[in-house]
Write an enzyme that holds these catalytic residues in place. Structure first.
Site, PDB file in Angstrom:
ATOM      1  N   ARG A 158       1.277 -13.289  -9.862  1.00  0.00           N
ATOM      2  CA  ARG A 158       2.567 -13.483 -10.060  1.00  0.00           C
ATOM      3  C   ARG A 158       2.923 -15.242 -10.492  1.00  0.00           C
ATOM      4  O   ARG A 158       3.429 -15.361 -11.462  1.00  0.00           O
ATOM      5  CB  ARG A 158       3.787 -13.413  -9.027  1.00  0.00           C
ATOM      6  CG  ARG A 158       4.000 -11.852  -8.968  1.00  0.00           C
ATOM      7  CD  ARG A 158       4.594 -11.475  -7.896  1.00  0.00           C
ATOM      8  NE  ARG A 158       4.881 -10.095  -7.946  1.00  0.00           N
ATOM      9  CZ  ARG A 158       5.844  -9.327  -6.985  1.00  0.00           C
ATOM     10  NH1 ARG A 158       6.388  -9.868  -6.097  1.00  0.00           N
ATOM     11  NH2 ARG A 158       5.824  -8.007  -7.159  1.00  0.00           N
TER      12      ARG A 158
ATOM     13  N   HIS B  96      10.597 -14.612  -3.905  1.00  0.00           N
ATOM     14  CA  HIS B  96      10.135 -14.448  -2.674  1.00  0.00           C
ATOM     15  C   HIS B  96       9.725 -15.642  -2.038  1.00  0.00           C
ATOM     16  O   HIS B  96       9.031 -16.437  -2.594  1.00  0.00           O
ATOM     17  CB  HIS B  96       8.801 -13.445  -2.574  1.00  0.00           C
ATOM     18  CG  HIS B  96       8.541 -12.940  -1.221  1.00  0.00           C
ATOM     19  ND1 HIS B  96       8.903 -11.687  -0.791  1.00  0.00           N
ATOM     20  CD2 HIS B  96       7.580 -13.405  -0.171  1.00  0.00           C
ATOM     21  CE1 HIS B  96       8.366 -11.543   0.416  1.00  0.00           C
ATOM     22  NE2 HIS B  96       7.620 -12.498   0.637  1.00  0.00           N
TER      23      HIS B  96
ATOM     24  N   ARG C 165       2.525 -14.101  -2.785  1.00  0.00           N
ATOM     25  CA  ARG C 165       2.456 -12.555  -2.307  1.00  0.00           C
ATOM     26  C   ARG C 165       2.156 -11.632  -3.469  1.00  0.00           C
ATOM     27  O   ARG C 165       2.742 -11.851  -4.667  1.00  0.00           O
ATOM     28  CB  ARG C 165       3.917 -12.380  -1.674  1.00  0.00           C
ATOM     29  CG  ARG C 165       3.966 -11.008  -1.222  1.00  0.00           C
ATOM     30  CD  ARG C 165       5.347 -10.551  -0.671  1.00  0.00           C
ATOM     31  NE  ARG C 165       6.456 -10.689  -1.654  1.00  0.00           N
ATOM     32  CZ  ARG C 165       6.626  -9.686  -2.542  1.00  0.00           C
ATOM     33  NH1 ARG C 165       5.698  -8.619  -2.342  1.00  0.00           N
ATOM     34  NH2 ARG C 165       7.470  -9.768  -3.546  1.00  0.00           N
TER      35      ARG C 165
END
Ligand code: ADP
Length: 925
Positions: free
Chosen positions: A756, A860, A899
């Site tokens: 990401r 996140h 993550r």
């Protein structure tokens, strides 16, 4: 700990015996003797468990003659063969460091014939007790009275042999000794009856023989106490001055204590109801110097330390504690610790609390049992009207509640009512009545209205619950006790609460938002796990080691290796934990950064978040676990070096304390707290967030105030594909299903399946700082989420790539060429431009074609508080903060610097269940 509290001061009795503190366990009937009054081993353990910090245990009354048992299961001291059993009780109590005193009695006319083999009970006179169906007793002859006194003497002798530190002569409860003193039951004309001096002869002789036995067989420290009922209601009957007269006589002969037998410490007269003066006050005012030298025990209603202190302040020297000692075997330790106690017993804890089965069924205990298998919440039955307001919708509902359930939900008639809502209402109403809970799935397509209705029902229940508490004489703001408090109703909090409940904890979930589900409900792609049953069923070969390596690589080797290893190891179990709760994630896809299909999702390929929360909430409802919505934890309480509970503020702004030895912080991350994000990452100023409004990092702040350490706070993930006008996240499952990313110029620009952070950086590097995610009908058909995006109105579509390009203000030929080139790579399974190796599912060649404009958004927060592998929160010295547990996004370290998609859901279930288990074990230790 305040060691100086007067209740912990030792007391020297008149005979020189020293009681180590002012606390005694009151003699209470357990009904646990054998048929003949022999002691059972259950009883020995019951007393052993309750001795220790309490100064003295007065063992329940023991009948001295075979015609003496006043109730079934009474224990006996009527023959020498009872000594070994009684000795076990005395030894058990003394081995724990408390003094053991045995109460001795004879029931007299209070004995039922069936308890003595159909014989006629005996009494001073042949007068039946003033109650319906009472048997007329046989009057004892003069000789029998003399014999009865020797039997009391034998009993004392046996108590000494059994090793007791003393005896308490039971002159109360309308048993034989009281029967002799009462002019109501003693109408004898011999030396044992007549004026009060004569009536006092029997108690005096019992005391006399007790002294003789003690003198002969015990040492000087043998304690002799006397229990009395201060008044009788009968006319004629014992009045308080009669009692004082008797006590004076007994004291003059020699007593080590006198023991009031009343239900409430500060009870006034039951005869002169106009006089509110507590009997203890009268006692102190009336007593002579001799009686004043005899310590006095108060009893009745002592639960907390303040009650015991109040007893001493009112003039008692010692405090006997009854029910609280049954409910809390370690009662004295708890009050020494200043615990706040509530008088109830968890219905599952009979064995753990060593409460003998017959006592468990005894009314005194029965009244304290709280069935925790049904919700702790009770309601004041009635109709509660609430407003439902959502966007244009404004209406009222009547919620009809019985004491323990919702019996109906009615729309208040309103002609302007939207027909559509009536249908939504009916469906939701049925769901809520079936679940007996407002926490049910929203109606698809009417989420906002559903949530408003659910909230209104929930509010009605809270109001009614408060009214119920007030009606019961309670205070709705009074502290409540739990084993485990869970903060946050996202996936981590719900999983933790379910596990804690299943491990036997009394648990509550606190959620500050009006709805359950936190940010988890927005999770889209699925849950990663390697070596699962579902992978095997699909023939997918995977290994935990590979999962570990890829997560570590994705996290830029910053992950905490111990937590990561635990994460990978426990992931398949977590998949099974969910499956066992009818939350099956048996379809499998892939996310960026992984090389193998290991992202588990629902069979219908819908977004995992809604499915997961819906399934977890059904489990919460089934277990009737309490969820307090719109209630925020403002502080985690910390006392004597450990967590002691939380302070909450509810929707009415009322503050309350919830006591618990374990608090699980599952409050999620801080992506929605812009100031906090920017304080760690100034470069993210101005970014939208994909998170719900509750992701404010309050749990981190509260734990930091207890000294918790944090890690990786600057590691904040931006998700590459966020629809900017709505901040709606476009799931990685769309790319994982075969979609590509295209710039405004119509070109692919990067490997879409990279992690990401890298994909986000590439998008921000484009001139427009945004891109288009492009997919075809095949991708849509395999991803329910796509339909959701279409329904939300931010998907552009057209029958051909060229027509789509026109809508995107893009060169049609360029987009068509981009797709054609990508399709060749799919067929060849080789991306020559950007090295994409995964999710080359199928050529994008079946219309209609779809596009969504996306850009990165704060998604996140990898950083958070530090925990050990048991989920215990650690301070800066890596020491645990006792009672503080954390799971989910609030924790830092597991994901390192980035993550991987699908790892957050795995994280919350794995560590949520672990926290539930560990926190429960700790709360019971
Ligand atoms: P996770 O994925 O770790 O379970 P979520 O974001 O899904 O985290 O859930 C966390 C929940 O905790 C959210 O619903 C949020 O509203 C709630 N929450 C956060 N802070 C508090 C607080 N102080 N009191 C009560 N609830 C809180």
């Amino acid at each position: 700990m305040n060691k100086l509290t007067p209740v912990l001061k030792p007391l020297t009795l008149p005979n020189g015996a020293v009681l180590k503190n002012r606390l005694l366990m009151a003699p209470m009937t357990t009904c646990t003797g054998f048929y003949d009054g022999t002691v059972t081993s259950e009883l020995v353990e019951y007393y052993r468990d309750r001795a220790g910090s309490i100064g003295t245990v007065i063992v329940e009354c023991c009948f001295i003659d075979r015609l003496g048992p006043a109730f079934p299961g009474a224990i006996a001291i009527d023959s020498d063969d009872k000594i070994p059993g009684l000795k076990k009780i005395a030894d058990a109590i003394k081995s724990k460091g408390s003094k053991a005193i045995l109460q001795i009695y004879h029931g007299g006319r209070m004995v039922e014939p069936e308890l003595i083999g159909g014989r006629t009970p005996v009494a001073p006179s042949a007068i039946a007790a003033p109650r319906e169906g009472a048997t007329t007793p046989k009057e004892l002859t003069g000789e029998e009275v003399e014999t009865m006194i020797t039997k009391f003497g034998d009993a004392v002798n046996r108590a000494i042999k059994a090793g007791f530190d003393g005896v308490e002569i039971h002159g109360a409860n309308t048993y034989l000794i009281q029967q002799f003193y009462s002019q109501n039951s003693n109408q004898r004309t011999d030396k044992w009856g007549g004026d009060r001096d004569k009536r006092a002869l029997f108690p005096m002789e019992v005391l006399e023989i007790t002294h003789k036995m003690a003198k002969r067989f015990a040492d000087a420290s043998f304690i002799i106490g006397y229990r009395f009922s201060p008044e009788e209601l009968e006319v004629p009957g014992i009045r308080f001055d009669d009692t004082m007269y008797l006590l004076e006589k007994l004291a003059a002969r020699g007593l080590d204590y006198v023991h009031f037998s009343v239900g409430q410490l500060l009870r006034p007269s039951i005869v002169d109801t106009q006089d509110p003066t507590p009997l203890i006050t009268k006692f102190r005012a009336m007593r002579s110097e001799t009686l004043a030298k005899v310590p006095v025990i108060g009893v009745g209603g002592v639960v907390n330390k303040s009650d015991a202190e109040s007893a001493l302040e009112h003039g008692f020297d010692l405090v006997a504690v009854g029910k609280a000692c049954i409910a809390y075997p370690d009662w004295a330790d708890r009050i020494i610790n200043n615990d706040h106690l509530e008088l109830y017993i968890d219905s599952h804890k009979r064995e753990e609390l060593n409460i003998p089965e017959p006592l468990w069924r005894f009314s005194l205990v029965d009244a304290m049992i709280r069935d925790t298998s049904v919700t702790g919440r009770k309601y004041k039955a009635g109709v509660y009207q609430e407003k439902v307001e959502a966007e244009a919708l404004k209406l009222k509902i009547n919620v009809v509640l019985d004491t323990d359930r919702i019996t109906d939900i009615q729309l208040v008639k309103d002609d302007s009512l939207d027909v559509d809502f009536t249908t939504t209402f009916e469906s939701l109403r049925t769901r809520m009545l079936v679940a007996n809970s407002p926490h049910v799935d929203a109606i698809t397509g009417a989420t906002t209205q559903s949530e408003a209705l659910k909230k209104a029902v929930s509010r009605a229940m809270t109001t009614s619950n408060k009214e119920h508490v007030i009606d019961e004489g309670g205070n709705p703001q009074a502290p409540q006790n739990f084993d485990v408090v869970v903060i946050g109703s996202g996936g981590a909090g719900l999983a933790a609460a379910i596990q804690a409940h299943d491990d036997g904890a009394h648990v509550v979930i606190i959620e500050k938002m009006p709805t359950i589900g936190g940010n988890t409900i927005k999770a889209s792609v699925g849950m990663n796990a390697a070596e699962t049953r579902f992978q095997k069923l699909k023939g997918i070969e995977d290994s935990k080691d590979l999962f570990y390596d890829e997560t570590l690589k994705g996290g830029k080797f910053k992950n905490n290796p111990v937590l990561l290893r635990e994460f990978v190891e426990l992931a398949p179990e977590a998949i099974e934990w969910l499956a066992a709760k009818e939350i099956e994630l048996n379809d499998i896809t892939i996310t960026g950064g992984m090389s193998i299909d290991r992202t588990h999702r629902p069979a219908d390929r819908s977004a995992v978040g809604g499915f997961l929360i819906s399934g977890l909430v059904k489990n919460i409802n089934k277990r009737e676990i309490e969820v307090l919505l719109e209630t925020s934890v403002s502080e985690i309480l910390f006392e004597n070096g450990a967590v002691s509970g939380v302070q909450v503020v509810d929707e009415y702004n009322d503050t309350r304390i919830l006591n618990a030895k374990s608090v699980i912080v599952a409050t999620g991350g801080f992506s929605a707290n812009r100031n906090m994000v920017v304080s760690y990452r100034p470069d993210l100023d101005g970014f939208v967030t994909t998170n719900h409004a509750g992701a404010t990092g309050s749990g981190i702040a509260m734990l930091q105030r207890l000294g918790a350490d944090t890690v990786d706070m600057g590691e904040i993930q931006i998700h590459p594909t966020v629809e900017q006008t709505t901040s709606y996240l476009i799931s990685e499952a769309i790319r994982g299903g075969g979609a590509i990313l295209v710039s405004q110029a119509g070109h692919r620009f990067y490997n879409e399946m990279e992690t990401r952070d890298k994909v986000s950086a590439e998008i921000i590097g484009l001139p427009e700082k945004s891109a288009w995610i492009i997919f075809d009908e095949q991708v849509r058909a395999n991803n329910k989420a796509a339909d959701e995006y279409i329904a939300k109105g931010f998907v552009l579509s057209a029958p051909t790539p060229q027509e789509l390009a026109v809508k995107l203000n893009m060169d049609p030929q360029v987009l068509a060429d981009t797709l054609e080139r990508y399709n060749l790579f799919v067929v060849a399974k080789k991306d020559e431009d950007f090295g994409r190796t995964t999710a080359l599912r199928h050529p994008l060649n079946q219309g209609p074609f779809f596009a969504i404009r996306i850009a990165p958004g704060v998604h996140h927060t990898m950083g958070g508080v530090t925990i050990n592998p048991d989920t215990a929160v650690l301070d800066a010295q890596k020491q645990i903060i006792p009672g503080a547990w954390a799971a989910g996004e609030v924790v830092g370290g597991i994901h390192g610097a980035n993550r991987i998609g699908g790892n957050a859901v795995a994280d919350i279930i794995i560590f949520g269940t672990l926290a539930g288990r560990k926190a429960t074990a700790f709360s019971k230790a």
